[in-house]
Scaffold this motif. Sequence first.
Motif, PDB file in Angstrom:
ATOM      1  N   UNK A  11      22.802  44.596   5.813  1.00 36.42           N
ATOM      2  CA  UNK A  11      22.192  45.631   6.551  1.00 36.42           C
ATOM      3  C   UNK A  11      23.465  46.002   7.586  1.00 36.42           C
ATOM      4  N   UNK A  12      23.185  47.146   8.590  1.00 29.26           N
ATOM      5  CA  UNK A  12      24.393  47.553   9.184  1.00 29.26           C
ATOM      6  C   UNK A  12      24.421  46.586  10.512  1.00 29.26           C
ATOM      7  N   UNK A  13      25.436  46.681  11.036  1.00 28.22           N
ATOM      8  CA  UNK A  13      25.889  46.008  12.489  1.00 28.22           C
ATOM      9  C   UNK A  13      26.204  44.646  12.212  1.00 28.22           C
ATOM     10  N   UNK A  14      26.441  43.855  13.191  1.00 36.99           N
ATOM     11  CA  UNK A  14      26.755  42.499  12.944  1.00 36.99           C
ATOM     12  C   UNK A  14      26.431  41.692  14.451  1.00 36.99           C
ATOM     13  N   UNK A  15      26.445  40.480  14.138  1.00 41.35           N
ATOM     14  CA  UNK A  15      25.996  39.734  15.374  1.00 41.35           C
ATOM     15  C   UNK A  15      24.323  39.355  15.402  1.00 41.35           C
ATOM     16  N   UNK A  16      24.012  38.373  16.202  1.00 48.28           N
ATOM     17  CA  UNK A  16      22.872  37.998  16.190  1.00 48.28           C
ATOM     18  C   UNK A  16      21.720  39.059  16.519  1.00 48.28           C
ATOM     19  N   UNK A  17      20.605  39.172  15.680  1.00 48.72           N
ATOM     20  CA  UNK A  17      19.715  40.288  15.878  1.00 48.72           C
ATOM     21  C   UNK A  17      18.737  39.390  16.676  1.00 48.72           C
ATOM     22  N   UNK A  18      18.825  39.667  18.018  1.00 39.99           N
ATOM     23  CA  UNK A  18      17.826  38.828  19.216  1.00 39.99           C
ATOM     24  C   UNK A  18      16.674  39.597  19.360  1.00 39.99           C
ATOM     25  N   UNK A  19      15.404  38.866  19.506  1.00 38.35           N
ATOM     26  CA  UNK A  19      14.182  39.389  19.627  1.00 38.35           C
ATOM     27  C   UNK A  19      14.108  39.605  21.073  1.00 38.35           C
ATOM     28  N   UNK A  96      36.888  50.857  16.115  1.00 42.77           N
ATOM     29  CA  UNK A  96      38.465  50.656  16.323  1.00 42.77           C
ATOM     30  C   UNK A  96      38.820  50.113  17.811  1.00 42.77           C
ATOM     31  N   UNK A  97      37.745  49.992  18.534  1.00 39.57           N
ATOM     32  CA  UNK A  97      38.363  49.453  20.083  1.00 39.57           C
ATOM     33  C   UNK A  97      38.427  47.873  20.092  1.00 39.57           C
ATOM     34  N   UNK A  98      39.171  47.442  20.903  1.00 33.90           N
ATOM     35  CA  UNK A  98      39.191  45.936  21.090  1.00 33.90           C
ATOM     36  C   UNK A  98      39.242  45.154  19.687  1.00 33.90           C
ATOM     37  N   UNK A  99      40.350  45.316  18.935  1.00 33.66           N
ATOM     38  CA  UNK A  99      40.585  44.462  17.836  1.00 33.66           C
ATOM     39  C   UNK A  99      40.886  42.932  18.023  1.00 33.66           C
ATOM     40  N   UNK A 100      40.226  42.174  16.898  1.00 36.91           N
ATOM     41  CA  UNK A 100      40.500  40.812  17.295  1.00 36.91           C
ATOM     42  C   UNK A 100      40.773  40.327  15.812  1.00 36.91           C
ATOM     43  N   UNK A 101      41.292  39.230  15.749  1.00 35.12           N
ATOM     44  CA  UNK A 101      41.827  38.362  14.654  1.00 35.12           C
ATOM     45  C   UNK A 101      41.254  36.980  14.519  1.00 35.12           C
ATOM     46  N   UNK A 102      40.762  36.627  13.391  1.00 34.33           N
ATOM     47  CA  UNK A 102      39.967  35.375  13.084  1.00 34.33           C
ATOM     48  C   UNK A 102      41.268  34.441  12.202  1.00 34.33           C
ATOM     49  N   UNK A 111      43.989  31.571   6.215  1.00 31.72           N
ATOM     50  CA  UNK A 111      43.204  32.703   5.865  1.00 31.72           C
ATOM     51  C   UNK A 111      43.314  33.432   7.517  1.00 31.72           C
ATOM     52  N   UNK A 112      43.170  34.755   7.255  1.00 32.19           N
ATOM     53  CA  UNK A 112      43.021  35.721   8.573  1.00 32.19           C
ATOM     54  C   UNK A 112      42.332  36.826   8.050  1.00 32.19           C
ATOM     55  N   UNK A 113      41.355  37.252   9.112  1.00 37.08           N
ATOM     56  CA  UNK A 113      40.990  38.541   9.110  1.00 37.08           C
ATOM     57  C   UNK A 113      41.015  39.295  10.188  1.00 37.08           C
ATOM     58  N   UNK A 114      41.212  40.579  10.292  1.00 38.66           N
ATOM     59  CA  UNK A 114      41.223  41.442  11.402  1.00 38.66           C
ATOM     60  C   UNK A 114      39.861  42.321  11.272  1.00 38.66           C
ATOM     61  N   UNK A 115      39.168  42.403  12.491  1.00 39.31           N
ATOM     62  CA  UNK A 115      37.985  42.960  12.733  1.00 39.31           C
ATOM     63  C   UNK A 115      37.939  43.819  13.846  1.00 39.31           C
ATOM     64  N   UNK A 116      37.134  45.038  13.962  1.00 38.10           N
ATOM     65  CA  UNK A 116      37.160  45.604  15.098  1.00 38.10           C
ATOM     66  C   UNK A 116      35.905  45.088  16.145  1.00 38.10           C
ATOM     67  N   UNK A 117      35.815  45.596  17.221  1.00 39.88           N
ATOM     68  CA  UNK A 117      34.721  45.154  18.212  1.00 39.88           C
ATOM     69  C   UNK A 117      33.304  45.344  17.733  1.00 39.88           C
ATOM     70  N   UNK A 118      33.175  46.097  16.649  1.00 41.61           N
ATOM     71  CA  UNK A 118      31.603  46.258  16.005  1.00 41.61           C
ATOM     72  C   UNK A 118      31.774  45.273  14.801  1.00 41.61           C
ATOM     73  N   UNK A 119      32.623  44.595  14.604  1.00 42.18           N
ATOM     74  CA  UNK A 119      32.429  43.270  13.616  1.00 42.18           C
ATOM     75  C   UNK A 119      32.881  44.213  12.079  1.00 42.18           C
ATOM     76  N   UNK A 120      33.514  45.318  11.937  1.00 41.03           N
ATOM     77  CA  UNK A 120      33.858  45.524  10.775  1.00 41.03           C
ATOM     78  C   UNK A 120      35.230  45.191  10.297  1.00 41.03           C
TER      79      UNK A 120
END
Length: 422
Positions: A11-19, A96-102, A111-120
């Motif tokens: 599904x779209x989005x990322x992060x916990x889907x909080x009730x 593309x705002x606030x890029x982070x790297x894991x 290993x490393x991934x680069x994601x944007x603040x939306x989790x993409x």
Amino acid sequence: MRQIAPIGRASVGCGPLIQPLTDTARPLRQQIFERVRAAGQMARVQLAKELCISPASVTTITSELIDAGLLEAVETLREGEGGRGRPAVALRVRPNTRLVVGIKLSDREHTAVLVDFAGTMLAGEAIPRDPGPMALDAILDAAERLLDRVCTRAGVAREAVEAVGLGVPGFVDCDSGVVHWSPVLLHRHVALQAALRARLGRTVFVDNDANLVTLAELWFGAGRRLSDFAVVTIEHGVGMGFVINHRIYRGSRGMGMELGHTKVQLDGALCRCGQRGCLEAYVADYALVREAQTALNLPLGEMQSVGVMLESLFDHAKAGNAAARSIFRRAGRYLAVGLSNIVNLFDPELIILSGERMRYDYLYASETLSEMHAMMLDTGRDAPQIETHAWGDLLWAHGAAALALHELTEHLLGPSRELAAE
Ligand SMILES: [Zn+2]
């Protein structure tokens, strides 16, 4: 039990889907931002409904988030009306705002991934390495090389990366960023977070690998819709991550949930931690290899041959070797003890068994689950669901990126923070 891949963007989005109304301790701006990010996009009216606040409050707060460059308005179609929907406005995280790297450092590869603040995810990298512990400088070199490579692959400058999440196996104090012990580090009690922050000039967060897998499930996998679940990792050691009310729980000093070192036998088998009777001394790779060596007269090899020895043990078990089968069965029974203890303590909705060894189905056989059920309190209710997930290539790094996203969100929008315009 069913085998499914751990990372799936069904599904779209990322992060916990909080009730609605489960996270009232956090500032409204943070709750609004996290709901929009989790949903992918959301209308203001829906935010007001879910948070039980007035539309005017939503408008005020979302305007601040838009001014700060964190959210943006997008046109969408209203649902229903026979497909003749009128345009409506929804909010989403500004791409593309606030890029982070894991980054995940491990025994076999980094290993490393680069994601944007939306989790993409924008890019991923993996570099092989020789096994064995490394000096701190070599660890910092590897992390810096990975950061540069993943930035190059994504076509972004290193300076555009706002935060780095770093995962290592072992005993990690997440709050202080000190690694008390890790198989990838030569020394003990290393202030890895501070050292990497100084090297990279970026904000750095550090955690252990079991928590990274758990974060990957919470942000991108099967745990997104669950408020309470456990992830048990089984490889060189036995680890656990636990989510309570959509947030990972680490204990009061950042080092809780060490399932592998809970005692299952007084004066029992010797554990890597130096104590006796720990669960992982019966279930982890090295425990199986220790038994295999005795029962099957296998040669004692170097660290890298543990996998070969386990394969051999599994082949013997498949071929009907009674001693090999008994080793897996015994480990499976101890695993059942550990799982039933989790259920009796925490009563999670789901327990995910995660690791490379998931193919050793003797260990995760129906007998293991039956024994777990037998040791659970008999309340007449259904047992928690158990799923086995094999690790994907970039699972750990995704978890490290989720760590950076979570911590950066707390930093920007959490309690007692001023929201500054961009
Ligand atoms: Zn131990």
